[in-house]
Design a protein around this motif. Structure first.
Motif, PDB file in Angstrom:
ATOM      1  N   ALA A  56      20.901   3.184  17.516  1.00 35.89           N
ATOM      2  CA  ALA A  56      20.896   1.965  18.208  1.00 35.89           C
ATOM      3  C   ALA A  56      19.931   0.830  17.183  1.00 35.89           C
ATOM      4  O   ALA A  56      20.003  -0.859  17.772  1.00 35.89           O
ATOM      5  N   ALA A  57      18.549   0.952  17.677  1.00 35.50           N
ATOM      6  CA  ALA A  57      17.352  -0.270  16.694  1.00 35.50           C
ATOM      7  C   ALA A  57      17.779  -0.680  15.994  1.00 35.50           C
ATOM      8  O   ALA A  57      17.558  -2.065  15.695  1.00 35.50           O
ATOM      9  N   VAL A  58      18.410   0.827  14.927  1.00 29.54           N
ATOM     10  CA  VAL A  58      18.611  -0.261  13.567  1.00 29.54           C
ATOM     11  C   VAL A  58      19.241  -1.333  13.300  1.00 29.54           C
ATOM     12  O   VAL A  58      19.236  -2.324  12.899  1.00 29.54           O
ATOM     13  N   ALA A  59      20.651  -0.370  13.915  1.00 29.53           N
ATOM     14  CA  ALA A  59      21.874  -1.471  14.104  1.00 29.53           C
ATOM     15  C   ALA A  59      21.531  -3.063  14.631  1.00 29.53           C
ATOM     16  O   ALA A  59      21.664  -3.872  14.728  1.00 29.53           O
ATOM     17  N   GLU A  60      20.327  -2.707  15.857  1.00 28.06           N
ATOM     18  CA  GLU A  60      20.353  -4.079  16.611  1.00 28.06           C
ATOM     19  C   GLU A  60      19.366  -4.896  15.444  1.00 28.06           C
ATOM     20  O   GLU A  60      18.992  -6.108  15.766  1.00 28.06           O
ATOM     21  N   ALA A  61      18.142  -4.411  15.109  1.00 33.55           N
ATOM     22  CA  ALA A  61      17.646  -4.750  13.672  1.00 33.55           C
ATOM     23  C   ALA A  61      18.294  -6.106  12.683  1.00 33.55           C
ATOM     24  O   ALA A  61      18.332  -7.099  12.640  1.00 33.55           O
ATOM     25  N   LEU A  62      19.007  -5.033  12.836  1.00 30.39           N
ATOM     26  CA  LEU A  62      20.405  -5.726  11.154  1.00 30.39           C
ATOM     27  C   LEU A  62      21.603  -7.008  11.802  1.00 30.39           C
ATOM     28  O   LEU A  62      20.995  -8.095  11.457  1.00 30.39           O
ATOM     29  N   ALA A  63      21.624  -6.609  12.875  1.00 35.29           N
ATOM     30  CA  ALA A  63      22.411  -7.841  14.012  1.00 35.29           C
ATOM     31  C   ALA A  63      21.017  -8.940  14.225  1.00 35.29           C
ATOM     32  O   ALA A  63      21.720 -10.220  13.892  1.00 35.29           O
ATOM     33  N   GLN A  64      20.007  -8.392  14.476  1.00 37.34           N
ATOM     34  CA  GLN A  64      19.202  -9.719  15.023  1.00 37.34           C
ATOM     35  C   GLN A  64      18.917 -10.296  13.283  1.00 37.34           C
ATOM     36  O   GLN A  64      19.089 -11.821  13.565  1.00 37.34           O
ATOM     37  N   ILE A  65      18.740 -10.126  12.679  1.00 34.70           N
ATOM     38  CA  ILE A  65      18.184 -11.025  11.269  1.00 34.70           C
ATOM     39  C   ILE A  65      19.967 -10.959  11.135  1.00 34.70           C
ATOM     40  O   ILE A  65      19.856 -13.070  10.334  1.00 34.70           O
ATOM     41  N   GLY A  66      20.748 -10.904  11.130  1.00 31.67           N
ATOM     42  CA  GLY A  66      21.886 -11.851  10.487  1.00 31.67           C
ATOM     43  C   GLY A  66      22.867 -13.172  11.703  1.00 31.67           C
ATOM     44  O   GLY A  66      22.755 -13.738  10.787  1.00 31.67           O
ATOM     45  N   GLN A  67      21.615 -12.857  13.113  1.00 31.75           N
ATOM     46  CA  GLN A  67      21.792 -13.706  13.508  1.00 31.75           C
ATOM     47  C   GLN A  67      20.716 -15.203  13.441  1.00 31.75           C
ATOM     48  O   GLN A  67      21.120 -15.965  13.697  1.00 31.75           O
ATOM     49  N   ARG A  68      20.170 -14.283  12.837  1.00 34.50           N
ATOM     50  CA  ARG A  68      18.790 -15.603  12.993  1.00 34.50           C
ATOM     51  C   ARG A  68      18.922 -15.838  11.216  1.00 34.50           C
ATOM     52  O   ARG A  68      19.281 -17.523  11.597  1.00 34.50           O
ATOM     53  N   PHE A  69      19.781 -15.927  10.379  1.00 34.78           N
ATOM     54  CA  PHE A  69      20.459 -16.542   9.497  1.00 34.78           C
ATOM     55  C   PHE A  69      21.412 -17.511  10.269  1.00 34.78           C
ATOM     56  O   PHE A  69      21.585 -18.643   8.765  1.00 34.78           O
ATOM     57  N   ALA A  70      22.377 -17.292  10.605  1.00 35.76           N
ATOM     58  CA  ALA A  70      23.439 -18.102  10.772  1.00 35.76           C
ATOM     59  C   ALA A  70      22.581 -19.285  11.821  1.00 35.76           C
ATOM     60  O   ALA A  70      23.965 -20.399  12.010  1.00 35.76           O
ATOM     61  N   MET A  71      21.235 -18.974  11.970  1.00 36.35           N
ATOM     62  CA  MET A  71      21.145 -20.318  12.870  1.00 36.35           C
ATOM     63  C   MET A  71      20.832 -21.912  11.906  1.00 36.35           C
ATOM     64  O   MET A  71      21.107 -21.546  11.205  1.00 36.35           O
ATOM     65  N   GLU A  72      21.246 -22.971  12.551  1.00 35.17           N
ATOM     66  CA  GLU A  72      20.669 -23.632  11.706  1.00 35.17           C
ATOM     67  C   GLU A  72      19.170 -23.915  10.834  1.00 35.17           C
ATOM     68  O   GLU A  72      18.140 -22.576  11.235  1.00 35.17           O
ATOM     69  N   SER A  73      19.155 -24.419   9.607  1.00 34.89           N
ATOM     70  CA  SER A  73      18.258 -24.074   9.026  1.00 34.89           C
ATOM     71  C   SER A  73      18.473 -23.328   8.565  1.00 34.89           C
ATOM     72  O   SER A  73      17.000 -22.785   8.163  1.00 34.89           O
ATOM     73  N   GLY A  74      18.738 -22.472   8.294  1.00 35.55           N
ATOM     74  CA  GLY A  74      19.115 -20.481   7.865  1.00 35.55           C
ATOM     75  C   GLY A  74      19.280 -20.952   6.272  1.00 35.55           C
ATOM     76  O   GLY A  74      19.958 -21.646   6.376  1.00 35.55           O
ATOM     77  N   PRO A  75      19.264 -19.907   5.537  1.00 35.78           N
ATOM     78  CA  PRO A  75      19.397 -20.111   4.530  1.00 35.78           C
ATOM     79  C   PRO A  75      20.876 -20.563   3.964  1.00 35.78           C
ATOM     80  O   PRO A  75      22.000 -19.623   5.322  1.00 35.78           O
ATOM     81  N   ALA A  76      21.159 -21.179   2.802  1.00 36.80           N
ATOM     82  CA  ALA A  76      22.375 -20.799   2.227  1.00 36.80           C
ATOM     83  C   ALA A  76      23.133 -19.714   1.478  1.00 36.80           C
ATOM     84  O   ALA A  76      24.454 -20.156   1.578  1.00 36.80           O
ATOM     85  N   HIS A  77      22.440 -19.236   1.460  1.00 34.13           N
ATOM     86  CA  HIS A  77      23.315 -17.739   0.738  1.00 34.13           C
ATOM     87  C   HIS A  77      22.466 -16.257   1.423  1.00 34.13           C
ATOM     88  O   HIS A  77      20.700 -16.398   0.720  1.00 34.13           O
ATOM     89  N   TRP A  78      22.457 -15.426   1.836  1.00 37.26           N
ATOM     90  CA  TRP A  78      21.980 -14.021   1.925  1.00 37.26           C
ATOM     91  C   TRP A  78      22.725 -12.682   1.574  1.00 37.26           C
ATOM     92  O   TRP A  78      24.543 -12.927   1.642  1.00 37.26           O
ATOM     93  N   ASP A  79      22.221 -11.402   0.693  1.00 36.25           N
ATOM     94  CA  ASP A  79      23.227 -10.690   1.044  1.00 36.25           C
ATOM     95  C   ASP A  79      22.426  -9.435   1.573  1.00 36.25           C
ATOM     96  O   ASP A  79      21.001  -9.119   1.884  1.00 36.25           O
ATOM     97  N   ARG A  80      22.735  -8.382   1.380  1.00 35.35           N
ATOM     98  CA  ARG A  80      22.124  -6.745   2.073  1.00 35.35           C
ATOM     99  C   ARG A  80      22.621  -5.331   0.826  1.00 35.35           C
ATOM    100  O   ARG A  80      23.591  -5.246   0.700  1.00 35.35           O
ATOM    101  N   ALA A  81      21.356  -5.113   1.069  1.00 36.66           N
ATOM    102  CA  ALA A  81      21.167  -3.797   0.181  1.00 36.66           C
ATOM    103  C   ALA A  81      20.360  -2.946   0.578  1.00 36.66           C
ATOM    104  O   ALA A  81      19.356  -2.976   1.389  1.00 36.66           O
ATOM    105  N   GLN A  82      20.324  -1.362   0.130  1.00 33.75           N
ATOM    106  CA  GLN A  82      20.231  -0.513   0.829  1.00 33.75           C
ATOM    107  C   GLN A  82      19.234   0.708  -0.098  1.00 33.75           C
ATOM    108  O   GLN A  82      20.459   0.783  -1.214  1.00 33.75           O
ATOM    109  N   TYR A  83      18.408   1.005   0.249  1.00 32.01           N
ATOM    110  CA  TYR A  83      17.766   2.872  -0.688  1.00 32.01           C
ATOM    111  C   TYR A  83      16.995   3.484  -0.080  1.00 32.01           C
ATOM    112  O   TYR A  83      16.603   3.302   0.879  1.00 32.01           O
ATOM    113  N   VAL A  84      17.034   4.763  -0.637  1.00 38.09           N
ATOM    114  CA  VAL A  84      15.722   5.585  -0.228  1.00 38.09           C
ATOM    115  C   VAL A  84      14.444   5.231  -1.259  1.00 38.09           C
ATOM    116  O   VAL A  84      14.724   5.450  -2.159  1.00 38.09           O
ATOM    117  N   ASP A  85      13.281   5.133  -0.600  1.00 35.53           N
ATOM    118  CA  ASP A  85      12.277   5.260  -1.060  1.00 35.53           C
ATOM    119  C   ASP A  85      11.288   6.821  -1.452  1.00 35.53           C
ATOM    120  O   ASP A  85      11.860   7.768  -0.923  1.00 35.53           O
TER     121      ASP A  85
END
Length: 351
Positions: A56-85
């Motif tokens: 749930a903490a991972v889901a919360e963090a991802l939702a949090q940054i998505g919400q931040r991106f939607a704020m005023e002065s947020g990015p004109a574009h963003w995308d998301r990707a994942q990998y195992v290090d």
């Protein structure tokens, strides 16, 4: 045939291109064109790191940054990707782009504190921020086809016509406007600065970043099989080499990532993203290392077989950033995460 360098950034060369003026590339490629008023861009990587299944903490963090991106002065574009290090941790990276540094500055203070500040310090997931904000003379793009921009090119005003500087070793450098007059040699070594639970990495002048992507979503069954069976495994081998053993050749860190959709499901897009001590180190790997020679060979066989009927889309963006155009910060991450790995590479030596 156009120059990859836009006219307003062209200057008298003190360093020459690797090919003569009458060079004609064997196939078309294109670059992103920003409006001349754009003087710099911002590329900001916000990462979440965890082991095992997402909580749930991972889901919360991802939702949090998505919400931040939607704020005023947020990015004109963003995308998301994942990998195992290389340590077995899953990293989900949300990459955001701005072409207005003032908008980014107005947004970043609050976003940084929310992402890696004291309120996040006790969390069960790792978090990191990696930002480059290069002047437009310090980066280049390249696309195999028109119609679907990726990464920083989504912010561009348009795409070019066919450009001259590609399909030869050295084309990557020749497309960067600063290369007309500057060797872009790295100066200094990475160092680590601790700020409570946060760890910052201060890199060095002329650090290099590449994001190099593949999109096979338009391919039909036969071409898709050819890409996934004959090309992708060779690409993965090279990406894994850079991830696990790239330090001695100057690769600080490499991520071979699968782009995911809004619900976190894998798409038919991927990209490699890596930090290099220098553009020269990246060039040496591309031109002569066995892992990249095999990648190049597999790709050329694929493209020569299919010719103009190939539906695979390829692109990249390459940046050589000045020291004051970089920001790296890590919280609760393992010691080989991203540019944290650069300290070990610098200690042991990199070519």
């Amino acid at each position: 045939m156009e120059s990859a360098i836009p006219s307003h950034l062209q200057t008298a060369r003190s360093r020459h291109r690797r090919v003569p003026d009458d060079y004609a590339p064997p196939y078309p490629s294109f670059v992103a064109r920003h409006k001349s008023a754009v003087v710099s861009v911002v590329m900001a990587y916000f990462g979440v790191q965890y082991r095992g299944e997402p909580t749930a903490a991972v889901a919360e963090a991802l939702a949090q940054i998505g919400q931040r991106f939607a704020m005023e002065s947020g990015p004109a574009h963003w995308d998301r990707a994942q990998y195992v290090d290389q340590a077995g941790f899953t990293n989900v990276v949300s990459v955001a782009y701005w072409d207005d540094a003032a908008r980014f500055d107005a947004w970043f203070g609050g976003a940084r504190e929310a992402w890696t500040g004291s309120n996040a310090a006790g969390g069960e997931v790792g978090r990191f921020i990696e930002v480059l904000r290069p002047h437009v003379e310090r980066y280049e793009t390249l696309f195999s086809s028109l119609g679907r921009p990726e990464g920083v090119a989504v912010l561009a005003d348009s795409m070019s016509g066919e450009v001259r500087e590609h399909a030869y070793w050295g084309g990557m450098r020749d497309r960067i406007p600063l290369s007309q007059t500057d060797a872009m040699t790295p100066v200094g070594e990475p160092r680590v600065v601790r700020d409570g639970a946060r760890i910052r990495v201060v890199a060095h002048d002329n650090l290099c970043l590449i994001r190099s992507g593949q999109d096979w979503s338009d391919t039909a069954a036969e071409e898709r099989k050819m890409y996934l069976d004959d090309v992708e495994p060779v690409l993965r081998e090279g990406m894994d080499f850079l991830r696990d053993d790239g330090g001695p050749i100057g690769c600080y860190a490499n991520r071979y990532m699968r782009v995911v959709d809004a619900d976190g499901r894998p798409t038919e897009k991927s990209y490699g993203q890596s930090w290099w001590k220098s553009l020269a180190a990246l060039e040496r790997w591309a031109e002569s290392h066995p892992t990249h020679v095999r990648i190049f060979g597999a790709a050329m066989k694929y493209l020569s077989t299919l010719g103009p009927n190939a539906k695979l889309r390829l692109y990249h963006e390459v940046t050589v950033a000045a020291a004051d155009e970089q920001f790296f910060e890590y919280l609760n991450c393992h010691e080989r995460t991203g540019m944290l790995n650069a300290g070990e590479v610098a200690t042991n030596g990199a070519d």
